[in-house]
Design a protein around this motif. Structure first.
Motif, PDB file in Angstrom:
ATOM      1  N   LYS A 226     -25.889 -30.536  10.943  1.00 42.55           N
ATOM      2  CA  LYS A 226     -26.177 -29.137  11.217  1.00 42.55           C
ATOM      3  C   LYS A 226     -24.958 -28.249  10.995  1.00 42.55           C
ATOM      4  CE  LYS A 226     -29.888 -30.035  14.539  1.00 42.55           C
ATOM      5  NZ  LYS A 226     -30.387 -29.834  15.939  1.00 42.55           N
ATOM      6  N   ALA A 227     -23.787 -28.775  11.324  1.00 45.04           N
ATOM      7  CA  ALA A 227     -22.564 -27.986  11.201  1.00 45.04           C
ATOM      8  C   ALA A 227     -21.851 -28.285   9.892  1.00 45.04           C
ATOM      9  CB  ALA A 227     -21.631 -28.286  12.370  1.00 45.04           C
ATOM     10  N   SER A 228     -21.192 -27.276   9.349  1.00 47.16           N
ATOM     11  CA  SER A 228     -20.315 -27.485   8.199  1.00 47.16           C
ATOM     12  C   SER A 228     -19.100 -28.285   8.648  1.00 47.16           C
ATOM     13  CB  SER A 228     -19.868 -26.146   7.622  1.00 47.16           C
ATOM     14  OG  SER A 228     -20.973 -25.388   7.186  1.00 47.16           O
ATOM     15  N   ASP A 229     -18.407 -28.902   7.716  1.00 43.24           N
ATOM     16  CA  ASP A 229     -17.190 -29.628   8.071  1.00 43.24           C
ATOM     17  C   ASP A 229     -16.111 -29.329   7.042  1.00 43.24           C
ATOM     18  OD1 ASP A 229     -16.903 -32.211   6.119  1.00 43.24           O
ATOM     19  OD2 ASP A 229     -19.015 -31.747   6.467  1.00 43.24           O
ATOM     20  N   ILE A 230     -14.863 -29.447   7.471  1.00 44.78           N
ATOM     21  CA  ILE A 230     -13.727 -29.023   6.655  1.00 44.78           C
ATOM     22  C   ILE A 230     -13.515 -29.960   5.466  1.00 44.78           C
ATOM     23  CG2 ILE A 230     -11.976 -30.276   7.977  1.00 44.78           C
ATOM     24  CD1 ILE A 230     -11.647 -26.705   6.499  1.00 44.78           C
ATOM     25  N   GLU A 231     -13.870 -31.244   5.597  1.00 42.42           N
ATOM     26  CA  GLU A 231     -13.673 -32.175   4.479  1.00 42.42           C
ATOM     27  C   GLU A 231     -14.659 -31.895   3.352  1.00 42.42           C
ATOM     28  OE1 GLU A 231     -14.316 -35.900   2.139  1.00 42.42           O
ATOM     29  OE2 GLU A 231     -15.726 -35.035   3.583  1.00 42.42           O
ATOM     30  N   THR A 232     -15.918 -31.632   3.687  1.00 44.82           N
ATOM     31  CA  THR A 232     -16.897 -31.249   2.667  1.00 44.82           C
ATOM     32  C   THR A 232     -16.510 -29.923   2.029  1.00 44.82           C
ATOM     33  OG1 THR A 232     -18.725 -32.441   3.708  1.00 44.82           O
ATOM     34  CG2 THR A 232     -19.305 -30.597   2.275  1.00 44.82           C
ATOM     35  N   THR A 233     -16.061 -28.989   2.856  1.00 39.60           N
ATOM     36  CA  THR A 233     -15.622 -27.688   2.346  1.00 39.60           C
ATOM     37  C   THR A 233     -14.473 -27.854   1.367  1.00 39.60           C
ATOM     38  OG1 THR A 233     -16.368 -26.587   4.369  1.00 39.60           O
ATOM     39  CG2 THR A 233     -14.704 -25.437   3.052  1.00 39.60           C
ATOM     40  N   TYR A 234     -13.557 -28.751   1.668  1.00 40.45           N
ATOM     41  CA  TYR A 234     -12.442 -29.063   0.774  1.00 40.45           C
ATOM     42  C   TYR A 234     -12.955 -29.599  -0.566  1.00 40.45           C
ATOM     43  CZ  TYR A 234      -8.521 -32.000  -0.897  1.00 40.45           C
ATOM     44  OH  TYR A 234      -7.564 -32.627  -1.661  1.00 40.45           O
ATOM     45  N   ARG A 235     -13.937 -30.484  -0.543  1.00 42.49           N
ATOM     46  CA  ARG A 235     -14.470 -31.038  -1.782  1.00 42.49           C
ATOM     47  C   ARG A 235     -15.077 -29.948  -2.662  1.00 42.49           C
ATOM     48  NH1 ARG A 235     -16.967 -37.044  -1.605  1.00 42.49           N
ATOM     49  NH2 ARG A 235     -15.689 -37.975   0.049  1.00 42.49           N
ATOM     50  N   VAL A 236     -15.897 -29.098  -2.042  1.00 45.17           N
ATOM     51  CA  VAL A 236     -16.543 -28.032  -2.809  1.00 45.17           C
ATOM     52  C   VAL A 236     -15.509 -27.055  -3.341  1.00 45.17           C
ATOM     53  CG1 VAL A 236     -18.143 -26.079  -2.678  1.00 45.17           C
ATOM     54  CG2 VAL A 236     -18.723 -28.250  -1.568  1.00 45.17           C
ATOM     55  N   MET A 237     -14.535 -26.713  -2.511  1.00 45.62           N
ATOM     56  CA  MET A 237     -13.526 -25.748  -2.921  1.00 45.62           C
ATOM     57  C   MET A 237     -12.622 -26.299  -4.021  1.00 45.62           C
ATOM     58  SD  MET A 237     -13.698 -22.704  -1.863  1.00 45.62           S
ATOM     59  CE  MET A 237     -12.018 -22.256  -2.331  1.00 45.62           C
ATOM     60  N   ARG A 238     -12.392 -27.598  -4.053  1.00 43.60           N
ATOM     61  CA  ARG A 238     -11.620 -28.146  -5.167  1.00 43.60           C
ATOM     62  C   ARG A 238     -12.370 -27.920  -6.477  1.00 43.60           C
ATOM     63  NH1 ARG A 238      -7.382 -31.071  -6.383  1.00 43.60           N
ATOM     64  NH2 ARG A 238      -6.864 -31.655  -4.228  1.00 43.60           N
ATOM     65  N   SER A 283      -7.251 -27.592   5.760  1.00 38.30           N
ATOM     66  CA  SER A 283      -7.258 -26.152   6.028  1.00 38.30           C
ATOM     67  C   SER A 283      -6.205 -25.417   5.210  1.00 38.30           C
ATOM     68  CB  SER A 283      -7.030 -25.896   7.524  1.00 38.30           C
ATOM     69  OG  SER A 283      -8.058 -26.483   8.302  1.00 38.30           O
ATOM     70  N   VAL A 284      -5.012 -25.992   5.142  1.00 39.90           N
ATOM     71  CA  VAL A 284      -3.913 -25.351   4.416  1.00 39.90           C
ATOM     72  C   VAL A 284      -4.201 -25.313   2.917  1.00 39.90           C
ATOM     73  CG1 VAL A 284      -1.508 -25.672   3.705  1.00 39.90           C
ATOM     74  CG2 VAL A 284      -2.128 -25.779   6.124  1.00 39.90           C
ATOM     75  N   VAL A 285      -4.730 -26.403   2.380  1.00 40.30           N
ATOM     76  CA  VAL A 285      -4.976 -26.449   0.940  1.00 40.30           C
ATOM     77  C   VAL A 285      -6.091 -25.493   0.538  1.00 40.30           C
ATOM     78  CG1 VAL A 285      -5.684 -27.907  -0.984  1.00 40.30           C
ATOM     79  CG2 VAL A 285      -4.101 -28.790   0.716  1.00 40.30           C
ATOM     80  N   VAL A 286      -7.175 -25.465   1.292  1.00 40.63           N
ATOM     81  CA  VAL A 286      -8.262 -24.537   0.975  1.00 40.63           C
ATOM     82  C   VAL A 286      -7.751 -23.088   1.053  1.00 40.63           C
ATOM     83  CG1 VAL A 286     -10.501 -23.645   1.705  1.00 40.63           C
ATOM     84  CG2 VAL A 286     -10.094 -26.110   1.651  1.00 40.63           C
ATOM     85  N   SER A 287      -6.963 -22.788   2.055  1.00 44.34           N
ATOM     86  CA  SER A 287      -6.395 -21.441   2.173  1.00 44.34           C
ATOM     87  C   SER A 287      -5.507 -21.106   0.981  1.00 44.34           C
ATOM     88  CB  SER A 287      -5.591 -21.314   3.470  1.00 44.34           C
ATOM     89  OG  SER A 287      -6.425 -21.442   4.599  1.00 44.34           O
ATOM     90  N   LYS A 288      -4.715 -22.086   0.537  1.00 44.23           N
ATOM     91  CA  LYS A 288      -3.840 -21.875  -0.614  1.00 44.23           C
ATOM     92  C   LYS A 288      -4.653 -21.598  -1.864  1.00 44.23           C
ATOM     93  CE  LYS A 288       0.214 -21.907  -2.671  1.00 44.23           C
ATOM     94  NZ  LYS A 288       1.264 -20.911  -2.365  1.00 44.23           N
TER      95      LYS A 288
END
Length: 298
Positions: A226-238, A283-288
């Motif tokens: 149900k919730a988003s997660d930072i690791e999946t977000t990292y994959r998509v953002m890469r 978090s730092v890498v996605v922000s960068k």
């Protein structure tokens, strides 16, 4: 079943909720507090009352040195960290392992990335590429091994990639699940694999999958979660970073990342949890990456 989604790119101010210079310094101090005197970094802060000496982790060391780079901070004692990384390497097999652990493709890939970051001469762990080529078989193994190949700088792709288009994920035809229910994660993982290895993507609708897959909280999540997660977000953002494509709602994504930040300057892998080097790295890498997209638009 084919998933057809209209691509809607709404690009709000990328500066919204950026990590400030002072926050970056605080986060760098948090990471540096994980440094083990003898070399390497531990995965999380140690409890002084426990009396146990901090134990370095290869995975944590790789994340720490790369996070410091993205934060614009210097990595101290690289000679000690390089020495620690080499203690995790077996020159006979070409594999890396955590101290006291067993080798596998994932930790060997992480070891290669760590070794490159701390300046270990490649000839000292050259056999690692042979290990990865011989042992990376599943999609997840090839995906993480591709990160090591990219870090090493190999020009000729050592993996067969064409078969992955016929395996389960139905790339270009949507995915086995909807974009918000794991489809964006699956697609992002595959797109990043191909682009990291310098391969062209076949005709596809990935941009619409990423746009429609972004959830109301600003992130992306796994199938059934149900919730988003930072690791999946990292994959998509890469994948989006490699495509040079900003996410649909940057403001909400910035807010999603900010929700992972703790008062100690670190980041958690889930809001409300304790800070960890994994949470900091993602978090730092996605922000960068978001900062880089902002710079490209100016």
């Amino acid at each position: 079943m084919r998933l057809s989604f209209a691509l809607v790119l709404l690009v709000p101010s990328l500066a919204a909720a950026q990590i400030t210079a002072e926050q970056k310094k605080e986060t760098a101090r948090w990471v540096l507090a994980l440094e083990v005197p003898g070399g390497g970094f531990s995965a999380a802060p140690q409890d002084p009352s426990a009396g146990a000496a901090p134990r370095p982790s290869l995975r944590a060391t790789s994340s720490a040195v790369r996070a410091l780079k993205y934060l614009g901070a210097d990595v101290p004692n690289t000679d000690k960290h390089a020495a620690f990384v080499l203690t995790c390497y077996d020159p006979k097999t070409g594999a890396f392992a955590e101290p006291g652990g067993k080798p596998d493709v994932t930790i060997t890939s992480i070891g290669v990335m760590a070794a490159v970051e701390v300046g270990v001469p490649k000839e000292k762990f050259a056999k690692a590429m042979d290990y990865l080529k011989g042992h990376a078989k599943t999609f997840e193994e090839v995906r993480i091994a591709a990160a090591a190949v990219e870090a090493w700088g190999v020009k000729d792709c050592p993996f067969k990639l064409d078969d992955w288009f016929a395996v389960g994920m139905k790339y270009g035809e949507g995915t086995a699940s909807s974009p918000q229910d794991g489809g964006a994660r699956d697609t992002g993982s595959l797109v990043a694999l191909f682009l990291r290895l310098g391969r062209d993507l076949p005709p596809n609708n990935v941009k619409s999958i990423f746009a429609d897959g972004q959830r109301a909280d600003g992130g992306w999540g796994k199938q059934g979660a149900k919730a988003s997660d930072i690791e999946t977000t990292y994959r998509v953002m890469r994948a989006l970073m490699l495509l040079k494509e900003p996410p649909k709602d940057v403001k909400k994504l910035r807010e999603f990342i900010a929700a992972h930040r703790n008062k100690d300057g670190g980041y958690a892998t889930a809001p409300g949890d304790k800070s960890s080097i994994g949470g900091v790295y993602y978090s730092v890498v996605v922000s960068k990456w978001l900062d880089g997209m902002e710079g490209a638009k100016k």
